[in-house]
Design a protein around this motif. Structure first.
Motif, PDB file in Angstrom:
ATOM      1  N   ARG A   1       0.855  -1.182   0.000  1.00 33.06           N
ATOM      2  CA  ARG A   1       0.000   0.000   0.000  1.00 33.06           C
ATOM      3  C   ARG A   1       0.897   1.241   0.000  1.00 33.06           C
ATOM      4  NH1 ARG A   1      -4.397  -2.597  -0.923  1.00 33.06           N
ATOM      5  NH2 ARG A   1      -5.297  -3.854   0.715  1.00 33.06           N
ATOM      6  N   LEU A   2       0.713   2.085  -1.000  1.00 36.01           N
ATOM      7  CA  LEU A   2       1.499   3.309  -1.088  1.00 36.01           C
ATOM      8  C   LEU A   2       1.107   4.268   0.023  1.00 36.01           C
ATOM      9  CD1 LEU A   2       1.275   4.112  -4.917  1.00 36.01           C
ATOM     10  CD2 LEU A   2       3.234   3.192  -3.688  1.00 36.01           C
ATOM     11  N   SER A   3       2.107   4.949   0.557  1.00 33.81           N
ATOM     12  CA  SER A   3       1.828   6.032   1.503  1.00 33.81           C
ATOM     13  C   SER A   3       1.365   7.237   0.681  1.00 33.81           C
ATOM     14  CB  SER A   3       3.084   6.378   2.295  1.00 33.81           C
ATOM     15  OG  SER A   3       4.041   6.989   1.437  1.00 33.81           O
ATOM     16  N   ASP A   4       0.839   8.247   1.356  1.00 33.62           N
ATOM     17  CA  ASP A   4       0.424   9.459   0.651  1.00 33.62           C
ATOM     18  C   ASP A   4       1.600  10.093  -0.072  1.00 33.62           C
ATOM     19  OD1 ASP A   4      -2.193   9.139   1.466  1.00 33.62           O
ATOM     20  OD2 ASP A   4      -2.018  10.518   3.158  1.00 33.62           O
ATOM     21  N   ALA A   5       2.759  10.117   0.583  1.00 30.66           N
ATOM     22  CA  ALA A   5       3.948  10.712  -0.038  1.00 30.66           C
ATOM     23  C   ALA A   5       4.372   9.917  -1.274  1.00 30.66           C
ATOM     24  CB  ALA A   5       5.094  10.780   0.968  1.00 30.66           C
ATOM     25  N   GLU A   6       4.333   8.595  -1.191  1.00 29.39           N
ATOM     26  CA  GLU A   6       4.697   7.761  -2.347  1.00 29.39           C
ATOM     27  C   GLU A   6       3.702   7.958  -3.489  1.00 29.39           C
ATOM     28  OE1 GLU A   6       6.836   3.935  -0.248  1.00 29.39           O
ATOM     29  OE2 GLU A   6       4.646   4.107  -0.111  1.00 29.39           O
ATOM     30  N   ARG A   7       2.424   8.040  -3.154  1.00 27.42           N
ATOM     31  CA  ARG A   7       1.385   8.241  -4.175  1.00 27.42           C
ATOM     32  C   ARG A   7       1.597   9.578  -4.887  1.00 27.42           C
ATOM     33  NH1 ARG A   7      -2.005   6.432  -1.552  1.00 27.42           N
ATOM     34  NH2 ARG A   7      -2.747   4.584  -2.517  1.00 27.42           N
ATOM     35  N   LYS A   8       1.915  10.631  -4.127  1.00 25.80           N
ATOM     36  CA  LYS A   8       2.179  11.939  -4.727  1.00 25.80           C
ATOM     37  C   LYS A   8       3.397  11.882  -5.633  1.00 25.80           C
ATOM     38  CE  LYS A   8       0.078  14.665  -1.054  1.00 25.80           C
ATOM     39  NZ  LYS A   8       0.303  15.560   0.087  1.00 25.80           N
ATOM     40  N   ALA A   9       4.435  11.172  -5.204  1.00 25.44           N
ATOM     41  CA  ALA A   9       5.654  11.052  -6.014  1.00 25.44           C
ATOM     42  C   ALA A   9       5.364  10.328  -7.326  1.00 25.44           C
ATOM     43  CB  ALA A   9       6.745  10.326  -5.232  1.00 25.44           C
ATOM     44  N   VAL A  10       4.546   9.303  -7.285  1.00 27.08           N
ATOM     45  CA  VAL A  10       4.171   8.573  -8.505  1.00 27.08           C
ATOM     46  C   VAL A  10       3.408   9.495  -9.445  1.00 27.08           C
ATOM     47  CG1 VAL A  10       2.706   6.729  -9.424  1.00 27.08           C
ATOM     48  CG2 VAL A  10       4.190   6.280  -7.455  1.00 27.08           C
ATOM     49  N   HIS A  11       2.442  10.222  -8.919  1.00 24.55           N
ATOM     50  CA  HIS A  11       1.660  11.143  -9.759  1.00 24.55           C
ATOM     51  C   HIS A  11       2.547  12.236 -10.347  1.00 24.55           C
ATOM     52  CE1 HIS A  11      -2.328   9.511  -9.186  1.00 24.55           C
ATOM     53  NE2 HIS A  11      -2.071   9.380  -7.885  1.00 24.55           N
ATOM     54  N   ARG A  12       3.501  12.741  -9.534  1.00 26.47           N
ATOM     55  CA  ARG A  12       4.419  13.763 -10.021  1.00 26.47           C
ATOM     56  C   ARG A  12       5.282  13.204 -11.160  1.00 26.47           C
ATOM     57  NH1 ARG A  12       6.112  15.139  -5.411  1.00 26.47           N
ATOM     58  NH2 ARG A  12       7.920  13.783  -5.318  1.00 26.47           N
ATOM     59  N   GLY A  13       5.775  11.989 -10.987  1.00 31.04           N
ATOM     60  CA  GLY A  13       6.585  11.359 -12.028  1.00 31.04           C
ATOM     61  C   GLY A  13       5.806  11.125 -13.305  1.00 31.04           C
ATOM     62  N   LEU A  14       4.558  10.690 -13.166  1.00 29.22           N
ATOM     63  CA  LEU A  14       3.721  10.477 -14.354  1.00 29.22           C
ATOM     64  C   LEU A  14       3.449  11.796 -15.072  1.00 29.22           C
ATOM     65  CD1 LEU A  14       1.192   7.863 -12.944  1.00 29.22           C
ATOM     66  CD2 LEU A  14       3.000   7.458 -14.629  1.00 29.22           C
ATOM     67  N   GLN A  15       3.204  12.852 -14.296  1.00 32.36           N
ATOM     68  CA  GLN A  15       2.978  14.168 -14.901  1.00 32.36           C
ATOM     69  C   GLN A  15       4.231  14.650 -15.625  1.00 32.36           C
ATOM     70  OE1 GLN A  15       0.089  15.734 -15.136  1.00 32.36           O
ATOM     71  NE2 GLN A  15       1.055  17.330 -16.358  1.00 32.36           N
ATOM     72  N   GLU A  16       5.395  14.467 -15.015  1.00 33.55           N
ATOM     73  CA  GLU A  16       6.647  14.860 -15.668  1.00 33.55           C
ATOM     74  C   GLU A  16       6.880  14.064 -16.939  1.00 33.55           C
ATOM     75  OE1 GLU A  16       9.650  14.520 -12.653  1.00 33.55           O
ATOM     76  OE2 GLU A  16       8.984  16.344 -11.641  1.00 33.55           O
ATOM     77  N   MET A  17       6.490  12.801 -16.939  1.00 37.57           N
ATOM     78  CA  MET A  17       6.618  11.976 -18.132  1.00 37.57           C
ATOM     79  C   MET A  17       5.708  12.520 -19.238  1.00 37.57           C
ATOM     80  SD  MET A  17       5.906   7.897 -18.598  1.00 37.57           S
ATOM     81  CE  MET A  17       4.143   8.106 -18.425  1.00 37.57           C
ATOM     82  N   ARG A  18       4.457  12.852 -18.879  1.00 38.53           N
ATOM     83  CA  ARG A  18       3.526  13.390 -19.884  1.00 38.53           C
ATOM     84  C   ARG A  18       4.035  14.720 -20.440  1.00 38.53           C
ATOM     85  NH1 ARG A  18      -0.258  10.929 -16.380  1.00 38.53           N
ATOM     86  NH2 ARG A  18      -0.432  12.793 -15.085  1.00 38.53           N
ATOM     87  N   GLU A  19       4.694  15.505 -19.595  1.00 40.16           N
ATOM     88  CA  GLU A  19       5.210  16.803 -20.026  1.00 40.16           C
ATOM     89  C   GLU A  19       6.590  16.694 -20.675  1.00 40.16           C
ATOM     90  OE1 GLU A  19       5.105  19.072 -16.433  1.00 40.16           O
ATOM     91  OE2 GLU A  19       2.905  19.170 -16.418  1.00 40.16           O
ATOM     92  N   ARG A  20       7.059  15.463 -20.833  1.00 44.29           N
ATOM     93  CA  ARG A  20       8.359  15.181 -21.453  1.00 44.29           C
ATOM     94  C   ARG A  20       9.513  15.878 -20.729  1.00 44.29           C
ATOM     95  NH1 ARG A  20       7.784  12.262 -26.024  1.00 44.29           N
ATOM     96  NH2 ARG A  20       5.752  12.281 -27.009  1.00 44.29           N
ATOM     97  N   LYS A  21       9.434  15.904 -19.399  1.00 39.00           N
ATOM     98  CA  LYS A  21      10.500  16.512 -18.594  1.00 39.00           C
ATOM     99  C   LYS A  21      11.589  15.511 -18.240  1.00 39.00           C
ATOM    100  CE  LYS A  21       7.735  20.136 -16.456  1.00 39.00           C
ATOM    101  NZ  LYS A  21       7.253  20.692 -15.175  1.00 39.00           N
ATOM    102  N   LEU A  22      11.414  14.267 -18.612  1.00 38.14           N
ATOM    103  CA  LEU A  22      12.392  13.233 -18.288  1.00 38.14           C
ATOM    104  C   LEU A  22      13.411  13.113 -19.410  1.00 38.14           C
ATOM    105  CD1 LEU A  22       9.947  10.513 -16.924  1.00 38.14           C
ATOM    106  CD2 LEU A  22      11.174  12.264 -15.655  1.00 38.14           C
ATOM    107  N   ALA A  23      14.615  12.740 -19.061  1.00 36.64           N
ATOM    108  CA  ALA A  23      15.668  12.567 -20.061  1.00 36.64           C
ATOM    109  C   ALA A  23      15.387  11.354 -20.925  1.00 36.64           C
ATOM    110  CB  ALA A  23      17.014  12.408 -19.364  1.00 36.64           C
ATOM    111  N   ASP A  24      15.698  11.470 -22.207  1.00 34.57           N
ATOM    112  CA  ASP A  24      15.531  10.314 -23.079  1.00 34.57           C
ATOM    113  C   ASP A  24      16.742   9.396 -22.946  1.00 34.57           C
ATOM    114  OD1 ASP A  24      17.576  11.471 -24.570  1.00 34.57           O
ATOM    115  OD2 ASP A  24      16.259  12.190 -26.151  1.00 34.57           O
ATOM    116  N   ASP A  25      16.678   8.235 -23.586  1.00 35.29           N
ATOM    117  CA  ASP A  25      17.748   7.234 -23.460  1.00 35.29           C
ATOM    118  C   ASP A  25      19.109   7.785 -23.887  1.00 35.29           C
ATOM    119  OD1 ASP A  25      15.914   5.426 -22.511  1.00 35.29           O
ATOM    120  OD2 ASP A  25      15.698   4.342 -24.404  1.00 35.29           O
ATOM    121  N   ALA A  26      19.123   8.582 -24.934  1.00 36.20           N
ATOM    122  CA  ALA A  26      20.385   9.118 -25.439  1.00 36.20           C
ATOM    123  C   ALA A  26      21.022  10.067 -24.416  1.00 36.20           C
ATOM    124  CB  ALA A  26      20.171   9.840 -26.765  1.00 36.20           C
TER     125      ALA A  26
END
Length: 69
Positions: A33-58
């Motif tokens: 069971r995710l804690s509230d902090a872990e759940r927020k971190a997952v949502h933040r990471g997913l949002q950053e992925m949608r916004e293409r803020k993550l580094a690509d493989d290269a």
């Protein structure tokens, strides 16, 4: 026996012991069971992925190559 000695430990140590046992039980007995902090971190990471803020493989490979040299 260790469990009998736990009663003599300071309250903070006993609380840490209980949290450790709960973590072990969760990992081995039921779903995690995710804690509230872990759940927020997952949502933040997913949002950053949608916004293409993550580094690509290269970009990641270039960083690793720079530090391997």
């Amino acid at each position: 026996m260790l469990l009998e000695r736990v009663a003599t430990w300071p309250e903070q140590a006993q609380a840490e012991f209980v949290r450790s046992l709960e973590d072990i039980e969760t990992r081995h007995i039921g779903p995690y069971r995710l804690s509230d902090a872990e759940r927020k971190a997952v949502h933040r990471g997913l949002q950053e992925m949608r916004e293409r803020k993550l580094a690509d493989d290269a970009a990641v490979a270039a960083i690793f190559d720079r530090y391997r040299a």
